[in-house]
Design a protein around this motif. Structure first.
Motif, PDB file in Angstrom:
ATOM      1  N   PHE A  72       0.770  -1.240   0.000  1.00  0.00           N
ATOM      2  CA  PHE A  72       0.000   0.000   0.000  1.00  0.00           C
ATOM      3  C   PHE A  72       0.800   1.289   0.000  1.00  0.00           C
ATOM      4  O   PHE A  72       0.330   2.299  -0.516  1.00  0.00           O
ATOM      5  CB  PHE A  72      -0.959   0.008   1.194  1.00  0.00           C
ATOM      6  N   LEU A  73       1.969   1.319   0.608  1.00  0.00           N
ATOM      7  CA  LEU A  73       2.735   2.558   0.663  1.00  0.00           C
ATOM      8  C   LEU A  73       3.361   2.832  -0.703  1.00  0.00           C
ATOM      9  O   LEU A  73       4.019   1.958  -1.283  1.00  0.00           O
ATOM     10  CB  LEU A  73       3.807   2.489   1.740  1.00  0.00           C
ATOM     11  N   ALA A  74       3.181   4.045  -1.204  1.00  0.00           N
ATOM     12  CA  ALA A  74       3.720   4.392  -2.524  1.00  0.00           C
ATOM     13  C   ALA A  74       5.230   4.219  -2.563  1.00  0.00           C
ATOM     14  O   ALA A  74       5.793   3.715  -3.537  1.00  0.00           O
ATOM     15  CB  ALA A  74       3.334   5.831  -2.866  1.00  0.00           C
ATOM     16  N   THR A  75       5.902   4.643  -1.502  1.00  0.00           N
ATOM     17  CA  THR A  75       7.333   4.393  -1.321  1.00  0.00           C
ATOM     18  C   THR A  75       7.508   3.683   0.010  1.00  0.00           C
ATOM     19  O   THR A  75       7.168   4.244   1.051  1.00  0.00           O
ATOM     20  CB  THR A  75       8.137   5.706  -1.316  1.00  0.00           C
ATOM     21  N   PRO A  76       7.984   2.454   0.022  1.00  0.00           N
ATOM     22  CA  PRO A  76       8.085   1.708   1.280  1.00  0.00           C
ATOM     23  C   PRO A  76       8.968   2.397   2.305  1.00  0.00           C
ATOM     24  O   PRO A  76       9.936   3.083   1.965  1.00  0.00           O
ATOM     25  CB  PRO A  76       8.682   0.363   0.846  1.00  0.00           C
ATOM     26  N   ALA A  77       8.608   2.220   3.558  1.00  0.00           N
ATOM     27  CA  ALA A  77       9.398   2.760   4.659  1.00  0.00           C
ATOM     28  C   ALA A  77      10.633   1.911   4.892  1.00  0.00           C
ATOM     29  O   ALA A  77      10.707   0.747   4.484  1.00  0.00           O
ATOM     30  CB  ALA A  77       8.546   2.795   5.929  1.00  0.00           C
ATOM     31  N   ALA A  78      11.627   2.511   5.575  1.00  0.00           N
ATOM     32  CA  ALA A  78      12.809   1.759   6.008  1.00  0.00           C
ATOM     33  C   ALA A  78      12.406   0.981   7.259  1.00  0.00           C
ATOM     34  O   ALA A  78      12.665   1.392   8.389  1.00  0.00           O
ATOM     35  CB  ALA A  78      13.965   2.715   6.296  1.00  0.00           C
ATOM     36  N   LEU A  79      11.749  -0.146   7.048  1.00  0.00           N
ATOM     37  CA  LEU A  79      11.054  -0.891   8.102  1.00  0.00           C
ATOM     38  C   LEU A  79      11.903  -2.018   8.659  1.00  0.00           C
ATOM     39  O   LEU A  79      12.520  -2.777   7.904  1.00  0.00           O
ATOM     40  CB  LEU A  79       9.758  -1.465   7.535  1.00  0.00           C
ATOM     41  N   GLU A  80      11.906  -2.120   9.973  1.00  0.00           N
ATOM     42  CA  GLU A  80      12.463  -3.285  10.662  1.00  0.00           C
ATOM     43  C   GLU A  80      11.436  -3.754  11.681  1.00  0.00           C
ATOM     44  O   GLU A  80      10.793  -2.928  12.343  1.00  0.00           O
ATOM     45  CB  GLU A  80      13.785  -2.935  11.339  1.00  0.00           C
ATOM     46  N   THR A  81      11.276  -5.060  11.798  1.00  0.00           N
ATOM     47  CA  THR A  81      10.306  -5.608  12.745  1.00  0.00           C
ATOM     48  C   THR A  81      11.020  -6.525  13.727  1.00  0.00           C
ATOM     49  O   THR A  81      11.917  -7.285  13.336  1.00  0.00           O
ATOM     50  CB  THR A  81       9.203  -6.397  12.027  1.00  0.00           C
ATOM     51  N   VAL A  82      10.624  -6.436  14.984  1.00  0.00           N
ATOM     52  CA  VAL A  82      11.144  -7.339  16.003  1.00  0.00           C
ATOM     53  C   VAL A  82      10.011  -8.279  16.370  1.00  0.00           C
ATOM     54  O   VAL A  82       9.068  -7.893  17.072  1.00  0.00           O
ATOM     55  CB  VAL A  82      11.660  -6.582  17.239  1.00  0.00           C
ATOM     56  N   ARG A  83      10.074  -9.476  15.878  1.00  0.00           N
ATOM     57  CA  ARG A  83       8.981 -10.422  16.045  1.00  0.00           C
ATOM     58  C   ARG A  83       9.014 -11.055  17.429  1.00  0.00           C
ATOM     59  O   ARG A  83      10.007 -10.969  18.163  1.00  0.00           O
ATOM     60  CB  ARG A  83       9.034 -11.511  14.974  1.00  0.00           C
ATOM     61  N   MET A  84       7.922 -11.679  17.803  1.00  0.00           N
ATOM     62  CA  MET A  84       7.831 -12.425  19.049  1.00  0.00           C
ATOM     63  C   MET A  84       8.464 -13.801  18.876  1.00  0.00           C
ATOM     64  O   MET A  84       8.638 -14.290  17.768  1.00  0.00           O
ATOM     65  CB  MET A  84       6.366 -12.605  19.454  1.00  0.00           C
ATOM     66  N   THR A  85       8.744 -14.431  19.985  1.00  0.00           N
ATOM     67  CA  THR A  85       9.035 -15.860  19.978  1.00  0.00           C
ATOM     68  C   THR A  85       7.975 -16.548  20.830  1.00  0.00           C
ATOM     69  O   THR A  85       7.448 -15.972  21.783  1.00  0.00           O
ATOM     70  CB  THR A  85      10.428 -16.175  20.551  1.00  0.00           C
ATOM     71  N   GLY A  86       7.655 -17.763  20.459  1.00  0.00           N
ATOM     72  CA  GLY A  86       6.731 -18.570  21.266  1.00  0.00           C
ATOM     73  C   GLY A  86       5.264 -18.312  21.026  1.00  0.00           C
ATOM     74  O   GLY A  86       4.422 -18.954  21.662  1.00  0.00           O
ATOM     75  N   TRP A  87       4.923 -17.377  20.116  1.00  0.00           N
ATOM     76  CA  TRP A  87       3.498 -17.113  19.869  1.00  0.00           C
ATOM     77  C   TRP A  87       2.992 -18.015  18.764  1.00  0.00           C
ATOM     78  O   TRP A  87       3.661 -18.213  17.746  1.00  0.00           O
ATOM     79  CB  TRP A  87       3.283 -15.651  19.475  1.00  0.00           C
ATOM     80  N   ARG A  88       1.802 -18.586  18.960  1.00  0.00           N
ATOM     81  CA  ARG A  88       1.165 -19.425  17.959  1.00  0.00           C
ATOM     82  C   ARG A  88      -0.123 -18.761  17.500  1.00  0.00           C
ATOM     83  O   ARG A  88      -0.842 -18.156  18.294  1.00  0.00           O
ATOM     84  CB  ARG A  88       0.853 -20.810  18.529  1.00  0.00           C
ATOM     85  N   ARG A  89      -0.442 -18.896  16.212  1.00  0.00           N
ATOM     86  CA  ARG A  89      -1.578 -18.181  15.637  1.00  0.00           C
ATOM     87  C   ARG A  89      -2.899 -18.535  16.312  1.00  0.00           C
ATOM     88  O   ARG A  89      -3.832 -17.723  16.328  1.00  0.00           O
ATOM     89  CB  ARG A  89      -1.687 -18.456  14.136  1.00  0.00           C
ATOM     90  N   ALA A  90      -3.024 -19.725  16.858  1.00  0.00           N
ATOM     91  CA  ALA A  90      -4.288 -20.156  17.459  1.00  0.00           C
ATOM     92  C   ALA A  90      -4.445 -19.686  18.902  1.00  0.00           C
ATOM     93  O   ALA A  90      -5.481 -19.930  19.525  1.00  0.00           O
ATOM     94  CB  ALA A  90      -4.416 -21.676  17.396  1.00  0.00           C
TER      95      ALA A  90
END
Length: 406
Positions: free
Chosen positions: A213-231
């Motif tokens: 969606f962003l016309a110009t992507p951001a300089a994005l970094e994500t710090v994900r979780m550990t141990g999380w399950r989608r359910a």
């Protein structure tokens, strides 16, 4: 549906360590992992944090207070969304610009700002990196995910890095449900075409926003979780629940919200001004026939109790109304959006006073005029929910490319 996935994303993700077996640990949030790594991702940067009262540690300390006291982080600013950084404002309000009494940090207001004006806020604050850490509730019309979107866009315009610290989706990330927004109905309760119950975490949404969606992507970094399950529901996280907004008091509220918030677009109370907002629905003149009609549909995982209540503010303030209380009996089987549609359909049938809000706010909430016009034409629950299945399937295919967890 105008979704066109880019092959190349201007984003990186901090890789997760192998998850321990579920019985040994609760999920670790993005902030917990950032801190455990000594804040190396923020080294040498002037940091500003977009957050609210939900940005807390497992022992209920706010991350701003923790980072402010840690010499390894140069925290120089805070950015508050709707309801404010410390959460003192009601729906549709914010705290404005002030200096936080606890830390002395300048707090800037992001509410209803986007594009260049918001980019100018980031520039004037002097930060190099903008960090986002807010607990979402999984619904398209909950405004914090659009604060995320607006801040990503503004950070790109201002030439700032953008880091998202992930937290659980409290109502699981199993699947997307509900209608997909049509672009001509875009507002702050839905900037882009995603499903009404998106089934994603904020880090996953950030990746989706950057890639689609962003016309110009951001300089994005994500710090994900550990141990999380989608359910997993929120209680599996072991984290304390802090109301993300004044009318989201419990995880039970979040569970029903993506369906019953649609009643904001009607003349019925959505339970604001009670201790059970979005679980209590009603209006003057409604009686037990509504609960009986809703129970007669045999919807999975839910029962409806005839209820009477007196809101202390908002619709019907100080007046006794009749309606229903939603009791979820099986969280795994419950479909909040389908249930919300069923309640709209049955309310219109059993109560002659039923009406949509005069500004057709329901169209903004559901993402098109379809729900309103179909219900007005006498369509039933199956017909209404069936009408969006093709666009939902298309969104699910795109969504799959940005998921971080199993």
């Amino acid at each position: 549906m105008p979704l066109s996935r880019r092959s190349l994303l201007a984003s990186t993700t901090l890789a997760a360590a192998p998850a321990a077996p579920r019985h040994r640990e609760h999920p670790r949030t993005g902030f917990e992992r950032l801190a455990a790594d000594g804040y190396s991702l923020l080294s040498g940067q002037k940091v500003g944090v977009v957050t609210n009262p939900t940005g807390i540690t497992r022992d209920a300390r706010h991350i701003v207070d923790v980072m402010h006291q840690d010499p390894r982080v140069e925290l120089t600013a805070v950015f508050g969304p709707e309801h404010g950084f410390r959460g003192t404002a009601q729906a549709g309000g914010s705290e404005g610009r002030y200096d936080d009494p606890a830390t002395g940090l300048p707090v800037y207001d992001t509410y209803l700002k986007n594009g260049r004006p918001l980019a100018d806020v980031f520039t004037s604050s002097g930060v190099d990196t903008v960090v986002f850490d807010i607990q979402d509730v999984g619904a398209r019309f909950y405004t914090y995910i659009w604060t995320l979107y607006d801040c990503m866009e503004a950070a790109q315009l201002a030439g700032r890095r953008f880091v998202v610290l992930d937290r659980p989706n409290p109502v699981t990330g199993r699947e997307a449900q509900g209608p997909v927004l049509h672009k001509e109905f875009a507002t702050f309760v839905g900037r882009q075409p995603i499903a009404q119950a998106h089934g994603m975490t904020v880090a996953e949404l950030a990746r989706l926003f950057n890639g689609e969606f962003l016309a110009t992507p951001a300089a994005l970094e994500t710090v994900r979780m550990t141990g999380w399950r989608r359910a997993g529901f929120y209680d599996a996280s072991g984290l304390p629940w802090v109301p993300p907004s004044p009318n989201m008091p419990t995880p039970d509220t979040a569970l029903v919200y993506s369906g019953t918030c649609m009643f904001e677009g009607t003349n019925l109370s959505e339970g604001r001004g009670t201790t059970r907002p979005f679980e209590l629905l009603g209006a003057e003149g409604v009686d037990g026939r509504w609960a009986a009609a809703a129970n007669g549909l045999g919807l999975p995982g839910v029962r409806f109790r005839e209820a009477y209540f007196t809101p202390t503010f908002s619709k019907f303030q100080g007046r006794t109304v009749g309606g229903v209380q939603i009791h979820v009996t099986d969280r795994a089987a419950y479909d909040p959006v389908r249930t919300g549609i069923a309640l709209l359909v049955t309310a219109r049938k059993v109560w002659s006073g039923f009406a949509w809000r005069s500004d057709n706010w329901i169209d903004k909430l559901t993402g098109s005029a379809r729900v309103r016009t179909m219900i007005d034409a006498g369509a039933g629950t199956d017909e209404v929910t069936g009408a969006w299945q093709e666009e939902l399937a298309a969104f699910r295919r795109v969504r799959k490319e940005y998921l971080l967890y199993k």
